[in-house]
Design a protein around this motif. Structure first.
Motif, mmCIF file in Angstrom:
data_model
loop_
_atom_site.group_PDB
_atom_site.id
_atom_site.type_symbol
_atom_site.label_atom_id
_atom_site.label_comp_id
_atom_site.label_asym_id
_atom_site.label_seq_id
_atom_site.Cartn_x
_atom_site.Cartn_y
_atom_site.Cartn_z
ATOM 1 N N LEU A 291 42.208 33.611 31.425
ATOM 2 C CA LEU A 291 43.662 33.754 31.411
ATOM 3 C C LEU A 291 44.182 34.207 32.772
ATOM 4 O O LEU A 291 45.254 33.765 33.218
ATOM 5 N N VAL A 292 43.436 35.081 33.427
ATOM 6 C CA VAL A 292 43.830 35.531 34.768
ATOM 7 C C VAL A 292 43.854 34.344 35.730
ATOM 8 O O VAL A 292 44.764 34.197 36.554
ATOM 9 N N HIS A 293 42.836 33.479 35.607
ATOM 10 C CA HIS A 293 42.786 32.294 36.468
ATOM 11 C C HIS A 293 43.994 31.386 36.214
ATOM 12 O O HIS A 293 44.608 30.880 37.163
ATOM 13 N N LEU A 294 44.317 31.193 34.916
ATOM 14 C CA LEU A 294 45.496 30.392 34.585
ATOM 15 C C LEU A 294 46.751 31.025 35.156
ATOM 16 O O LEU A 294 47.606 30.355 35.738
ATOM 17 N N CYS A 295 46.875 32.317 34.953
ATOM 18 C CA CYS A 295 48.078 33.046 35.357
ATOM 19 C C CYS A 295 48.315 32.949 36.864
ATOM 20 O O CYS A 295 49.458 32.908 37.326
ATOM 21 N N SER A 296 47.241 32.846 37.616
ATOM 22 C CA SER A 296 47.376 32.869 39.072
ATOM 23 C C SER A 296 47.258 31.495 39.718
ATOM 24 O O SER A 296 47.767 31.293 40.824
ATOM 25 N N LEU B 121 48.096 38.020 28.137
ATOM 26 C CA LEU B 121 47.494 39.224 28.721
ATOM 27 C C LEU B 121 48.341 40.452 28.418
ATOM 28 O O LEU B 121 47.805 41.550 28.166
ATOM 29 N N ALA B 122 49.675 40.284 28.418
ATOM 30 C CA ALA B 122 50.559 41.416 28.104
ATOM 31 C C ALA B 122 50.344 41.883 26.672
ATOM 32 O O ALA B 122 50.279 43.099 26.401
ATOM 33 N N TYR B 123 50.234 40.931 25.731
ATOM 34 C CA TYR B 123 49.944 41.297 24.341
ATOM 35 C C TYR B 123 48.636 42.076 24.255
ATOM 36 O O TYR B 123 48.511 43.067 23.521
ATOM 37 N N ASP C 272 38.974 49.034 30.319
ATOM 38 C CA ASP C 272 39.754 49.537 31.456
ATOM 39 C C ASP C 272 39.707 48.558 32.622
ATOM 40 O O ASP C 272 40.718 48.271 33.258
ATOM 41 N N GLY C 273 38.522 48.030 32.898
ATOM 42 C CA GLY C 273 38.381 47.070 33.987
ATOM 43 C C GLY C 273 39.161 45.794 33.708
ATOM 44 O O GLY C 273 39.828 45.243 34.596
ATOM 45 N N ALA C 274 39.078 45.321 32.463
ATOM 46 C CA ALA C 274 39.810 44.120 32.081
ATOM 47 C C ALA C 274 41.310 44.353 32.179
ATOM 48 O O ALA C 274 42.071 43.477 32.619
ATOM 49 N N ARG C 275 41.752 45.583 31.791
ATOM 50 C CA ARG C 275 43.175 45.901 31.839
ATOM 51 C C ARG C 275 43.677 45.896 33.274
ATOM 52 O O ARG C 275 44.741 45.342 33.574
ATOM 53 N N ARG C 276 42.917 46.505 34.148
ATOM 54 C CA ARG C 276 43.349 46.557 35.556
ATOM 55 C C ARG C 276 43.459 45.140 36.139
ATOM 56 O O ARG C 276 44.422 44.830 36.851
ATOM 57 N N MET C 277 42.484 44.299 35.821
ATOM 58 C CA MET C 277 42.519 42.916 36.314
ATOM 59 C C MET C 277 43.738 42.176 35.766
ATOM 60 O O MET C 277 44.462 41.497 36.500
ATOM 61 N N ALA C 278 43.993 42.344 34.457
ATOM 62 C CA ALA C 278 45.107 41.641 33.814
ATOM 63 C C ALA C 278 46.443 42.095 34.389
ATOM 64 O O ALA C 278 47.300 41.267 34.745
#
Length: 917
Positions: free
Chosen positions: A730-735, A750-752, A778-784
């Motif tokens: 999702l991060v890849h899509l988002c960016s 990601l916000a949900y 926590d790591g996933a949250r920071r990335m998102a």
């Protein structure tokens, strides 16, 4: 696939009834009229007979049963001198029922082995001409019995398809049984042996026209003994010994025409035949590679002789033969047809037309490379000239040749635009439409096929429409002849690709005719069903036409095909048509109507398991569109749609982008319901959707991101997405996605996932259906959050925001809105719970999520969006204005959140005023 390489409805009451057009008799018949209605019973007998002559044998027999007078007239001997059985399946029973009418039958055309077997039951002992096609399964025994019962035969033609099961034994039987034989043309015989040819020479003294075409072996020396032959064709025969031929056949005393097209004859044999034969006038050598590749061969003029080849000017060569009757016009063949015909010249020209039409069709079928110049300079013009022949079989082959030579790739409906437009420039469209209006069904079928193929080209399609072709094709689609109806439906299919033609097809009654075709040929007619369903699919893409399709009974017809038909092409087009019917949910009731049709949803769910990708793709597309209706959404799930679509998504990692998009889209549509969303997660739908999110196709990005966004609303699914590695996807899509919508929905997913609700769920325990994984939330949250922030910033121009922050002028906010607007987001429809979740995010401790929530609410409420008023109403009833004002005024909130919140408040005010305007 939207193409196939494809009328006014007769109504009761006071409205007009459209009758078939028979230009051959229009000027000769006047109808007794009373109050504008034809009094059929008052027609003169000869007029009735003339009208009967324009019907096929089945319609003629049916019309004869309407009254005693017409029964008598319907068996008039003049109506039954010729019979064409090709249009309908003719078995022994049918033939026996026609026997009493066939006492004086002279000419017969048939198709296929079953009709050949039935010929005997016609008891037409005086037959002089028999012509058959689709003869692959006809055996020696069948042919031998036919000729034994018809000793008066003068002409026998079987082809152009190969007669694979006929041998020299049958040819000997022909020779022994038919002493009056004048013409024998057979295609695809494996071996034509000397004893068979010698039998013809001995027992058929009047045999002047022989054609052994596309044969494997022919005894050349024996053919040199048939002294009566005037016209000989060995076109397509592969093992001729041309050295023997050139030293032997030139001695045939009566040989006028020789056809060696599509063979390996060389220049030496051609030169010897032309120079040594005293009688030979015409040598046809079309598409002879050895001859054409001989750069030293220069065809010199032989007195009163002509060579027809790809490298000669064929019309000019023919003109030398007709020098005495030539006019100044360019059309040599037309000049001949309009002249006072000399019998010998007539025989030669009739044969030339026949062999040209045959060879040109075979060359077109082979689709050889390197023939563009020939087709553009000569071939197209020749075919158009041959279409005007007085020989019906020549006209049919010429029309079929036109239909064939333009096709580059039949599988993908690709045609050569240059060839198609050459036909149009030479007046071919009008000629084809005139043939299509003929009362002869063979001509109707082949002309409609040519029109259909040519109409793949948009310019030709426009010309067909302007020449009245849509009405003609719509009329032919009502034919009781399946082949005619099939080709007409193919023409309407290709014409309906153009948006400008859809309305004209509907006005011509084409929609009703196409729907009727499905009911008429619901079994045993896969070709006509595929074309009819394909045309309806194209028409259903238009809002107005889709309503007409539904009114004409199209929903029931198409669902019937989806449920019962086993042919993949029909299934694919039926599913595509249902998908297009269901695509107009906001403007008509077809979406609900399809879902409520008995068995529709079950059939579509079943089709997602088809072994054929095209069928699966269209079925998934139909379910996607249908899932926009609340009742359909739940009914699809109840029919096993969740399990089927998850399985489809799991199996389409290597499929086409079209299938991937629709599989993810259907899951996106179903996941609007929270119960379905939970079921999709439970069935394993998260993993394939994450895989599809990594696709290279932007359309797949959008549907996969949309489905994951919906799934992430549920905290259990959100945790599954994290556990299965969905955050990096999702991060890849988002960016990185080129699709703004995909980036937007990935950010919302990601916000949900990281607004806190998943954390609460994770504290209770991980997914009940998966092994707990070591995941750093926590790591996933920071990335998102980092990538959500970057995404929002791409819509935040610093200069524009700075101006808006110090100004309350509407223009400043409007400028921000225009820069931030994602046009496609206006089509998204959110539930009250989803809107409420974004409103709640405005109070989230994360400034990134506050900005993201305000940005989302801005997109959902921008005036002009399809569902903006719906979203504004939900927000107003939920008290969102208070939270928006707080967010806009918060000292610690990021600038983006403040500006976006102010814009959303302005949007809400706009929608409050709008209903009263």
């Amino acid at each position: 696939m939207s193409r196939r390489v494809r009328r006014k409805v007769a109504r009761k009451g006071k409205e007009k009834v459209v009758l078939p057009s028979y230009p051959e008799i229009e000027d000769e018949v006047s109808y007794p009229m009373q109050n504008g209605v034809v009094d059929w019973t008052g027609l003169p007998d000869d007029t009735v007979i003339q009208l009967f002559s324009c019907l096929n044998y089945r319609d003629r027999a049916s019309l004869s049963s309407t009254c005693k007078t017409w029964r008598v007239l319907g068996i008039s001997p003049c109506l039954w001198t010729s019979l064409d059985l090709r249009a309908h399946k003719c078995n022994d029973t049918m033939a026996s029922s026609l026997a009493s009418r066939c006492v004086n039958l002279q000419k017969l055309r048939f198709r296929g082995a079953e009709s050949a077997d039935a010929i005997l039951h016609l008891r037409a002992k005086n037959l002089s001409e028999i012509s058959g096609d689709y003869c692959r399964k006809i055996t020696d025994a069948t042919l031998s019995v036919i000729v034994a019962r018809h000793e008066s035969l003068e002409s026998l033609q079987l082809g152009p398809d190969f007669c694979e099961r006929i041998s020299s034994d049958a040819i000997k039987a022909i020779a022994l049984c038919c002493p009056k034989l004048k013409k024998l043309r057979l295609s695809g015989i494996r071996d034509v042996q000397a004893d068979a040819i010698n039998a013809l020479s001995k027992h058929c003294p009047n045999l002047t026209d022989i054609g052994f075409i596309d044969c494997l072996n022919i005894d050349e020396m024996a053919l040199g003994n048939v002294l009566s032959v005037r016209f000989l064709s060995v076109a397509g025969t592969s093992t001729v010994k041309w050295g023997v031929v050139s030293h032997l056949w030139h001695k045939l005393p009566n040989l006028i025409g020789l056809d060696v097209s599509r063979t390996d004859i060389g220049s030496a044999a051609v030169s010897r035949l032309l120079s040594s034969s005293h009688s030979l006038k015409v040598l046809c050598a079309l598409n002879c590679p050895v001859l054409e590749e001989d750069s030293n061969f220069a065809p010199r003029k032989y007195k009163n002789k002509m060579l027809l080849a790809l490298f000669t000017d064929i019309m000019k060569e023919i003109a030398f033969l007709l020098v005495d009757i030539m006019k100044k016009g360019k059309n040599v063949l037309l000049d001949w047809r309009n002249s006072k015909k000399d019998k010998n010249l007539n025989d030669i020209m009739t044969w030339i037309e026949w062999i040209l039409s045959h060879s040109l069709l075979r060359i077109a079928e082979s689709n050889q490379q390197g023939l563009d110049v020939f087709w553009l300079k000569q071939g197209a013009s020749l075919l158009l000239n041959l279409m005007q022949s007085s020989q019906e079989d020549v006209q049919e082959r010429a029309a079929t040749g036109l239909a064939t030579f333009v096709v580059i790739d039949d599988e993908n409906a690709s045609i050569d635009c240059g060839r198609a437009e050459a036909v149009m420039r030479d007046g071919g469209i009008r000629l084809l439409l005139n043939l299509a209006k003929s009362w002869r069904e063979g001509l109707q079928s082949e002309a409609a096929k040519a029109i259909a193929n040519l109409s793949v080209n948009a310019n030709v399609a426009k010309a067909v429409a302007e020449e009245g072709g849509i009405n003609i094709l719509a009329g032919l689609a009502r034919s009781m002849n399946r082949l005619v109806a099939e080709e007409a439906a193919g023409g309407l299919w290709n014409l309906s690709v153009g948006e400008e033609h859809k309305g004209a097809i509907a006005e011509a009654g084409g929609v009703k005719a196409l729907v009727d075709l499905i009911f008429k040929w619901s079994s045993g007619g896969d070709g006509v069903l595929e074309r009819a369903a394909g045309a309806l699919a194209n028409l259903a893409a238009d809002d107005k036409c889709s309503t007409e399709v539904a009114l004409a009974g199209g929903v029931h017809a198409l669902v019937m095909l989806a449920r019962n038909c086993k042919f993949e092409g029909v299934q694919e087009q039926a599913a595509r048509a249902l998908a297009n019917l269901a695509a107009h949910g906001d403007s008509n009731s077809n979406n609900a109507a399809v879902g409520q049709e008995a068995g529709a949803l079950d059939a579509l769910v079943q089709l997602t398991q088809s072994p054929h990708e095209g069928v699966r793709q269209e079925a998934a597309g139909a379910l996607w569109n249908l899932s926009f209706d609340d009742r359909n959404r739940e009914a699809i799930a109840a029919a096993g749609g969740v399990e089927a679509l998850v399985a489809l998504a799991q199996g389409c990692s290597n499929a086409s982008p079209g299938l991937q998009e629709r599989a993810a889209g259907a899951l996106w549509g179903l996941s609007v319901s929270e119960a379905n969303s939970i079921a999709i997660g439970r069935e394993g739908g998260v993993v394939p959707l994450i895989a599809l999110a990594r696709s290279e196709a932007a359309d797949v990005h959008e549907t996969a991101a949309g489905a994951l966004w919906n799934l992430a609303f549920n905290p259990g699914n959100a945790l599954r997405i994290v556990e299965e590695g969905g955050v990096p996807a999702l991060v890849h899509l988002c960016s990185s996605s080129v699709s703004k919508m995909a980036r937007f929905m990935a950010a919302l997913a990601l916000a949900y996932m990281f607004d806190g609700r998943m954390d609460e769920y994770a504290l209770i325990g991980t997914s009940s259906e998966s092994i707990s994984k070591s995941v750093s939330l926590d790591g996933a949250r920071r990335m998102a959050l980092k990538h959500i922030e970057t995404f929002v910033h791409t819509f935040s121009d610093p200069q524009t925001f700075a101006a808006a922050s110090v100004s309350s002028a509407p223009a400043a906010l409007a400028q921000v809105t225009e820069g931030a607007r994602i046009q496609e987001a206006g089509h998204l429809r959110c539930s009250g719970a989803e809107i409420g979740r974004f409103v709640s995010m405005l109070r989230n401790s994360s400034s990134v999520l506050k900005a993201c929530a305000a940005f989302a609410l801005l997109q959902f409420t921008i005036p002009g969006g399809r569902h903006a008023m719906h979203h504004a109403s939900l927000m107003q009833s939920g008290g969102a204005a208070r939270l928006l004002r707080a967010a806009a005024a918060a000292a610690t909130a990021p600038l983006e959140a403040k500006i976006f919140a102010r814009i959303v408040l302005r949007n809400l005010e706009h929608h409050q005023i709008e209903p009263s305007l």
